[in-house]
Design a protein around this motif. Structure first.
Motif, mmCIF file in Angstrom:
data_model
loop_
_atom_site.group_PDB
_atom_site.id
_atom_site.type_symbol
_atom_site.label_atom_id
_atom_site.label_comp_id
_atom_site.label_asym_id
_atom_site.label_seq_id
_atom_site.Cartn_x
_atom_site.Cartn_y
_atom_site.Cartn_z
ATOM 1 N N GLY A 15 0.798 -1.225 0.000
ATOM 2 C CA GLY A 15 0.000 0.000 0.000
ATOM 3 C C GLY A 15 0.824 1.266 0.000
ATOM 4 N N ASP A 16 2.113 1.172 0.325
ATOM 5 C CA ASP A 16 2.970 2.362 0.323
ATOM 6 C C ASP A 16 3.195 2.862 -1.101
ATOM 7 O OD1 ASP A 16 3.202 2.130 3.019
ATOM 8 O OD2 ASP A 16 5.356 1.734 3.063
ATOM 9 N N GLU A 17 3.267 4.174 -1.250
ATOM 10 C CA GLU A 17 3.509 4.801 -2.550
ATOM 11 C C GLU A 17 4.707 5.732 -2.440
ATOM 12 O OE1 GLU A 17 0.898 6.977 -6.067
ATOM 13 O OE2 GLU A 17 0.332 7.258 -3.973
ATOM 14 N N TRP A 18 5.624 5.630 -3.421
ATOM 15 C CA TRP A 18 6.857 6.420 -3.389
ATOM 16 C C TRP A 18 7.223 6.861 -4.804
ATOM 17 C CZ3 TRP A 18 8.686 7.397 1.432
ATOM 18 C CH2 TRP A 18 8.349 6.498 2.449
ATOM 19 N N VAL A 19 8.139 7.811 -4.860
ATOM 20 C CA VAL A 19 8.828 8.156 -6.104
ATOM 21 C C VAL A 19 10.110 7.319 -6.131
ATOM 22 C CG1 VAL A 19 9.919 9.969 -7.462
ATOM 23 C CG2 VAL A 19 7.937 10.507 -6.018
ATOM 24 N N PHE A 20 10.327 6.603 -7.232
ATOM 25 C CA PHE A 20 11.471 5.708 -7.333
ATOM 26 C C PHE A 20 12.392 6.113 -8.480
ATOM 27 C CE2 PHE A 20 8.013 3.178 -5.582
ATOM 28 C CZ PHE A 20 8.612 2.474 -4.550
ATOM 29 N N PHE A 21 13.685 6.132 -8.210
ATOM 30 C CA PHE A 21 14.725 6.172 -9.235
ATOM 31 C C PHE A 21 15.421 4.818 -9.150
ATOM 32 C CE2 PHE A 21 13.640 10.486 -8.589
ATOM 33 C CZ PHE A 21 13.918 11.156 -9.773
ATOM 34 N N LEU A 22 15.363 4.046 -10.230
ATOM 35 C CA LEU A 22 15.690 2.625 -10.155
ATOM 36 C C LEU A 22 16.742 2.214 -11.168
ATOM 37 C CD1 LEU A 22 12.001 1.350 -9.953
ATOM 38 C CD2 LEU A 22 13.612 1.464 -8.038
ATOM 39 N N VAL A 23 17.522 1.205 -10.779
ATOM 40 C CA VAL A 23 18.443 0.535 -11.696
ATOM 41 C C VAL A 23 18.016 -0.919 -11.818
ATOM 42 C CG1 VAL A 23 20.409 2.047 -11.311
ATOM 43 C CG2 VAL A 23 20.069 0.087 -9.811
ATOM 44 N N TYR A 24 18.199 -1.464 -12.992
ATOM 45 C CA TYR A 24 17.775 -2.833 -13.279
ATOM 46 C C TYR A 24 18.907 -3.812 -13.008
ATOM 47 C CZ TYR A 24 15.847 -6.794 -15.906
ATOM 48 O OH TYR A 24 15.371 -8.022 -16.281
ATOM 49 N N ALA A 25 18.601 -4.886 -12.290
ATOM 50 C CA ALA A 25 19.589 -5.914 -11.963
ATOM 51 C C ALA A 25 19.072 -7.261 -12.458
ATOM 52 C CB ALA A 25 19.836 -5.955 -10.461
ATOM 53 N N PRO A 26 19.339 -7.611 -13.719
ATOM 54 C CA PRO A 26 18.787 -8.850 -14.282
ATOM 55 C C PRO A 26 19.281 -10.101 -13.577
ATOM 56 C CG PRO A 26 20.435 -7.898 -15.755
ATOM 57 C CD PRO A 26 20.161 -6.878 -14.703
ATOM 58 N N PHE A 27 20.469 -10.030 -12.963
ATOM 59 C CA PHE A 27 21.021 -11.209 -12.291
ATOM 60 C C PHE A 27 20.533 -11.347 -10.855
ATOM 61 C CE2 PHE A 27 23.937 -7.624 -12.239
ATOM 62 C CZ PHE A 27 24.179 -7.450 -10.890
#
Length: 213
Positions: A146-158
């Motif tokens: 239920g929490d809502e945030w602004v996210f700056f994300l990096v992708y980690a496929p492994f």
């Protein structure tokens, strides 16, 4: 790109801090536990397991360049944690060698990146609940449904094809209209950090001005 890769590797490596001498991942017993059994963090002991060096950003532009995507999103399920154990002869018992929690957010707004509104993204964090203790490698507070945030994300496929907040506290910020779940282990739960001194106010103010969130 090299800094981003190093940062993701550091996140993964930080999960090994709890391992005792001569322990190996090869003999680990990994289990998954749905965190709905203990979403109430009241009464848990907070264990800060150590934090590795991470990238530092002086402004929003540097954070945007480092991140793969930036979105507003809401956690739509309880986190699932993966705990790895190894037998430690010195203590004559299994000890925790790794703990990671994953949850899912649904994207409600896209700030930038190859992602769409309505997409569901798997988010990882270096924390878990073990024996009535919240063990955390992060300065960010845990994910809660239920929490809502602004996210700056990096992708980690492994790492389970998951996304991770860019350099921990640089990667997650409050949504002004959100009413997130209480976090009794934090002195600044509205900011999403255990300690207010870790919140990136300068960058957050730039985010509010640029994206009007």
């Amino acid at each position: 790109m090299m800094k981003k890769l190093i940062s993701i590797i550091i996140v993964f490596a930080a999960c090994l801090v709890l391992s005792a001498c001569n322990s190996t991942q090869e003999n680990s017993d990994v289990s998954e536990i749905t965190e709905s059994n203990f979403v109430d963090f009241e009464g848990l002991e907070l264990v800060r397991a150590g934090i590795s060096d991470r990238a530092v950003f002086n402004d929003l532009g540097a954070l945007e360049e480092f991140s793969d995507i930036a979105v507003v999103g809401k956690f739509i399920d309880d986190a699932v944690q993966e705990i790895s154990y190894d037998y430690e002869p010195h203590f004559e018992k299994d000890i925790v060698t790794d703990v990671v929690s994953y949850s899912t957010i649904e994207v409600s707004e896209v700030l930038f990146g190859d992602v769409n509104v309505g997409d569901k993204l798997k988010i990882g964090q270096s924390y878990g609940v073990v024996d009535n203790r919240l063990i955390s490698f992060d300065r960010l507070t845990p994910m809660q449904k239920g929490d809502e945030w602004v996210f700056f994300l990096v992708y980690a496929p492994f790492l389970e094809e998951s996304y991770w907040c860019s350099s921990d506290t640089f990667g997650r910020y409050p949504v002004t209209s959100a009413e997130n779940a209480p976090m009794p282990l934090s002195d600044s739960p509205d900011l999403g950090v255990f300690n207010e001194e870790d919140f990136k106010w300068d960058i957050y103010n730039e985010i509010l001005e640029k994206y009007d969130i």
